[in-house]
Design a protein around this motif. Structure first.
Motif, short mmCIF file in Angstrom:
data_model
loop_
_atom_site.label_atom_id
_atom_site.label_comp_id
_atom_site.label_asym_id
_atom_site.label_seq_id
_atom_site.Cartn_x
_atom_site.Cartn_y
_atom_site.Cartn_z
N LEU A 30 0.82 -1.20 0.00
CA LEU A 30 0.00 0.00 0.00
C LEU A 30 0.86 1.26 0.00
O LEU A 30 0.43 2.31 -0.47
CB LEU A 30 -0.93 0.00 1.22
N CYS A 31 2.07 1.14 0.55
CA CYS A 31 3.03 2.24 0.50
C CYS A 31 4.38 1.68 0.08
O CYS A 31 5.03 0.97 0.86
CB CYS A 31 3.15 2.93 1.86
N PHE A 85 -4.55 7.97 10.70
CA PHE A 85 -5.11 6.63 10.50
C PHE A 85 -6.00 6.29 11.69
O PHE A 85 -5.71 6.69 12.82
CB PHE A 85 -3.99 5.59 10.39
N HIS A 86 -7.07 5.54 11.43
CA HIS A 86 -8.04 5.25 12.49
C HIS A 86 -8.78 3.96 12.16
O HIS A 86 -8.99 3.65 10.98
CB HIS A 86 -9.03 6.42 12.61
N PRO A 87 -9.18 3.19 13.19
CA PRO A 87 -9.91 1.94 12.92
C PRO A 87 -11.22 2.16 12.17
O PRO A 87 -11.70 1.25 11.48
CB PRO A 87 -10.17 1.38 14.33
N THR A 139 -7.47 1.47 3.44
CA THR A 139 -6.13 2.00 3.18
C THR A 139 -5.64 2.86 4.34
O THR A 139 -4.44 3.00 4.55
CB THR A 139 -6.10 2.86 1.90
N ASN A 140 -6.57 3.46 5.10
CA ASN A 140 -6.22 4.31 6.22
C ASN A 140 -6.74 3.80 7.55
O ASN A 140 -6.89 4.55 8.50
CB ASN A 140 -6.73 5.74 5.98
N ARG A 141 -7.02 2.49 7.61
CA ARG A 141 -7.51 1.90 8.86
C ARG A 141 -6.40 1.13 9.56
O ARG A 141 -5.73 0.29 8.96
CB ARG A 141 -8.72 1.01 8.59
N THR A 144 -3.96 6.40 15.10
CA THR A 144 -2.52 6.55 14.90
C THR A 144 -2.20 7.81 14.12
O THR A 144 -2.85 8.12 13.13
CB THR A 144 -1.96 5.32 14.13
N LEU A 145 -1.17 8.52 14.59
CA LEU A 145 -0.64 9.68 13.90
C LEU A 145 0.71 9.30 13.31
O LEU A 145 1.59 8.83 14.02
CB LEU A 145 -0.48 10.86 14.86
N HIS A 146 0.86 9.51 12.02
CA HIS A 146 2.10 9.16 11.32
C HIS A 146 2.87 10.44 11.03
O HIS A 146 2.46 11.24 10.20
CB HIS A 146 1.77 8.41 10.03
N LEU A 147 3.98 10.61 11.72
CA LEU A 147 4.81 11.80 11.56
C LEU A 147 5.83 11.55 10.47
O LEU A 147 6.60 10.58 10.53
CB LEU A 147 5.52 12.15 12.87
N LEU A 148 5.83 12.41 9.45
CA LEU A 148 6.67 12.20 8.27
C LEU A 148 7.55 13.41 8.01
O LEU A 148 7.17 14.55 8.30
CB LEU A 148 5.80 11.97 7.04
#
Length: 207
Positions: A33-34, A120-122, A138-140, A145-149
């Motif tokens: 997915l990524c 991202f979240h359930p 795709t975003n579950r 969750t927070l994705h720090l990029l």
């Protein structure tokens, strides 16, 4: 990863971490997915933090700390951070509202253009979709969750992947081919007793 410690409502940090890594390996990397995730995972450049926050403001404080920490360390040592909040904002609408606070925090810290946060979240649901659309997966994640990029890391990844804009469309095709049962068979849901096993069903909209 962080050390195991007690969390609210009997949540176990080690279980939350195991669930998140399993989701990353089976869904994000396993389904590709990524395309950029495998490299940082294999190199050990993903930093996992389990937040004990039960309220948005407490989570915002944890986010502030982790943004500053990520900005202060080299990408070779820590390319990205997953801030997991198993005790906070189980309702996706609440979580969706929180995204604006996170964006404001980045501007306040003058990190706009340097770091960004993906969400991202359930129960994640894209605007214009039905709650049971498998594309939402795709975003579950097992937990909010927070994705720090790092913006620089994103730019480098896109430079070596000329069809980056097509990733989202390709992911939708993969998930639609997989179907709800195929997603369920990946077994990437939460294992903490307080959390119900996830399904494709959810509530809320993502702006």
């Amino acid at each position: 990863m962080t050390e195991t410690s007690p969390l609210p409502n009997g949540i176990r940090e080690d279980v939350v971490l195991q669930d998140t890594v399993r989701w990353l390996e089976r869904a994000v990397i396993g389904l590709n997915l990524c395309p950029f995730a495998k490299g940082v995972h294999v190199k050990g450049q993903v930093h996992y933090v389990v937040s004990p926050a039960a309220e948005p403001q407490a989570l915002l404080g944890d986010l502030r700390r982790e943004l500053l920490a990520l900005n202060a360390i080299s990408a070779e040592e820590r390319d990205t951070t997953l801030l997991i909040a198993p005790a906070c904002m189980q309702d996706f609408l609440d979580f969706n509202d929180f995204t604006a606070l996170a964006d404001d925090l980045i501007e306040e810290l003058e990190l706009d253009g340097i770091l960004q946060v993906a969400f991202f979240h359930p129960q994640f649901q894209f605007a214009g979709t039905q709650a049971d659309d498998v594309s939402n997966c795709t975003n579950r994640t097992p937990y909010p969750t927070l994705h720090l990029l790092r913006e620089e890391s994103i730019d480098r990844a896109v430079a070596v992947f000329p069809e980056a804009d097509a990733i989202f469309e390709r992911n939708i095709e993969v998930l639609e081919g997989l179907g709800p049962q195929g997603w369920a068979d990946l077994d990437v849901g939460p294992r903490c007793p307080m959390h119900a096993q996830p399904s494709v069903n959810g509530q809320g909209e993502h702006a």
